[in-house]
Write a protein that holds these residues in place. Structure first.
Motif, PDB file in Angstrom:
ATOM      1  N   TYR A  28       0.853  -1.196   0.000  1.00  0.00           N
ATOM      2  CA  TYR A  28       0.000   0.000   0.000  1.00  0.00           C
ATOM      3  C   TYR A  28       0.882   1.236   0.000  1.00  0.00           C
ATOM      4  N   CYS A  30       0.715   5.585  -0.187  1.00  0.00           N
ATOM      5  CA  CYS A  30      -0.143   6.771  -0.158  1.00  0.00           C
ATOM      6  C   CYS A  30       0.013   7.533  -1.464  1.00  0.00           C
ATOM      7  N   CYS A 225      -6.585   5.714   4.469  1.00  0.00           N
ATOM      8  CA  CYS A 225      -5.534   4.717   4.208  1.00  0.00           C
ATOM      9  C   CYS A 225      -5.711   3.490   5.110  1.00  0.00           C
ATOM     10  N   HIS A 250       0.773  11.686   9.347  1.00  0.00           N
ATOM     11  CA  HIS A 250      -0.117  10.778   8.613  1.00  0.00           C
ATOM     12  C   HIS A 250       0.095   9.289   8.936  1.00  0.00           C
ATOM     13  N   HIS A 251       1.310   8.798   8.743  1.00  0.00           N
ATOM     14  CA  HIS A 251       1.522   7.362   8.959  1.00  0.00           C
ATOM     15  C   HIS A 251       1.450   6.976  10.438  1.00  0.00           C
ATOM     16  N   GLU A 254      -2.109   6.612  11.042  1.00  0.00           N
ATOM     17  CA  GLU A 254      -2.604   5.371  10.417  1.00  0.00           C
ATOM     18  C   GLU A 254      -2.296   4.173  11.309  1.00  0.00           C
TER      19      GLU A 254
END
Ligand code: ZN
Length: 489
Positions: A28, A30, A225, A250-251, A254
């Motif tokens: 995966y 982004c 995500c 962001h990550h 996630e």
């Protein structure tokens, strides 16, 4: 399957890559937020993960590569407040948000095709997965790691941090994060400034909105995500990639969301590409050094001395290891252009080499070096350096300084094609651009064969005339030991 190592950002070391399923890889990455033209910053992650995708496929893995399209919930300054970037553009241009998203998605696809970036296996849109995102928010609420406030849902970072470690990926602790975030102004619905939105209640003027159990609103940016990787790759999958700039928040968010909802880490290997700087500076609209890919391809930007072809950009990106910084400058791109040209000419020369009785160099050396470099955290610059060493050997062979048997020549062509075209994903633009070269080639060959005959007959006047006329129209003739060679300048 061949043993390879990848650098895992999560553990901060190189690890032997072992996918959950021995033959399949779930990856995966982004993807872009589609509210503006694709730019230089998009080229690096796209090329990096295309390289990894191509490489894993070449090893025999069946790869399911998911790269999303962010078309909702990505707010200004990546904060929880402000206007949706796509909605803002839509308002400015008096279009529907989905017209903006569609237009820039197409622009992105066009640029990726130019750069030789393969289409992923699945390209899910955030706007098409609102239900999945709401379901995941429910799971996080049920698990007790989120709270509702005034129609919005926020992730409870403090509570999560007690059970797990928030900041694991980026190497932060909640204490550092607390000191680095501004205090709440009393207007916010959040308990703490570091909490992030999973669902936001839409203000009356907010156009992009969907119904949910809590309010008419939209998902927080990080939700998509987590929801889409789970949907298409399962609760645990192999590789999660993206640019280093996405690592925090962001990550990190996630990871927190997936861990909170599923009770475990979802991605096993986190792979991050480093950034592109421009003359040593970060790229930014306010700095006047923001370059779109179209501007690069046309040369239409004040800092560009010339146009650069898509393959020059791709080669430029591949010449640095993906974890190193890469500084853009006209000089660096011109050097990449020259390097790529040398490589492509070497391949054309290889195609014309005549076999000999014995080989003077071991062609397996090239394969061994390329293989080792790729297996060591996809080290593309090392592959390119091995290829350049062999371009030198090929050029020597054309001058009679080296020789190869017919069998070795075939093997060499196979290795070069595999690494240059299949794995590095380059293409010979000059050959393709020449368009009519398929027609031109036999004509030039015919003229040069007539020149050989003239030379054999000691008719130097005709021989020189043919060569000079070809030179005048931009075809450079090189005499070889056993014939001739030519190229379009
Ligand atoms: Zn993402």
């Amino acid at each position: 399957m061949e043993k390879i190592v990848l650098y895992n950002t999560l553990t901060r070391r190189k690890e032997t890559f072992e996918p959950i399923n021995p033959e399949h890889v779930g990856m995966y990455v982004c993807g872009p937020t589609v509210y503006g033209d694709p730019h230089l910053g998009h080229a690096r992650p796209a090329v990096t993960f295309d390289l990894l995708f191509r490489y894993l496929q070449s090893l025999g893995y069946k790869v399911r590569y998911v790269r999303n399209i962010t078309d909702v919930g990505h707010l200004e300054q990546d904060a929880d407040d402000g206007e949706d970037k796509i909605a803002k553009k839509a308002r400015l241009e008096q279009l529907e948000p989905m017209e903006i998203a569609h237009y820039y998605t197409e622009r992105y696809h066009d640029a990726m095709r130019e750069l030789g970036v393969k289409s992923p296996s699945i390209e899910p849109h955030a706007s098409g997965h609102i239900i999945e995102q709401i379901e995941m928010v429910k799971r996080i609420l049920d698990a007790g790691y989120a709270y509702e406030s005034n129609g919005s849902i926020y992730f409870d970072v403090e509570k999560y941090n007690k059970d797990f470690h928030y900041g694991r990926l980026s190497g932060r602790n909640l204490d550092d994060i607390v000191t680095n975030t501004r205090e709440l102004d009393g207007q916010s619905d959040k308990h703490h400034s570091f909490d992030f939105a999973l669902w936001k209640k839409a203000a009356p003027e907010h156009i992009m909105r969907w119904p949910s159990p809590w309010s008419d609103g939209f998902p927080g940016w990080h939700m998509e995500c987590s929801a889409m990787s789970t949907k298409y790759l399962g609760e645990q999958f192999d590789i999660h990639g993206g640019g280093m700039d996405l690592m925090f928040p962001h990550h990190e968010c996630e990871i927190a969301q997936s861990t909170a909802a599923l009770g475990k880490d979802s991605a096993r290997y986190w792979v991050h590409n480093n950034m592109i700087t421009i003359n040593g500076q970060k790229m930014g609209k306010s700095l006047g050094n923001f370059i779109t890919l179209e501007q690069l391809f046309t040369g239409n930007h004040p800092i560009l001395e010339q146009a650069y072809t898509p393959m020059t950009i791709r080669f430029f990106v591949l010449q640095a290891h993906y974890r190193s910084t890469l500084d853009f400058s006209n000089e660096a791109l011109q050097a990449a252009e020259k390097g790529l040209d040398r490589l492509m000419k070497g391949i054309e020369t290889l195609a014309k080499l005549k076999p000999a009785d014995k080989s003077t160099a071991d062609v397996s050396e090239l394969e061994r070096r390329c293989k080792e470099a790729m297996a060591d955290d996809i080290n593309s610059p090392m592959v390119i350096s091995a290829l350049f060493d062999w371009v030198r050997i090929i050029n020597q062979a054309a001058e009679g300084g080296q020789s190869f048997t017919a069998e070795d020549l075939e093997t060499l062509k196979g290795i070069v094609n595999r690494y240059v075209f299949d794995i590095l994903g380059l293409r010979n633009e000059k050959a393709a651009d020449a368009g009519g070269k398929d027609m031109v080639s036999p004509l030039v060959d015919m003229l040069l064969n007539m020149r050989m005959e003239a030379k054999a007959n000691k008719d130097w006047a005709t021989s020189d005339k043919i060569r000079d006329n070809l030179t005048a129209i931009g075809i450079r003739v090189k005499d070889r030991k056993d014939g001739f060679d030519w190229e379009i300048e």
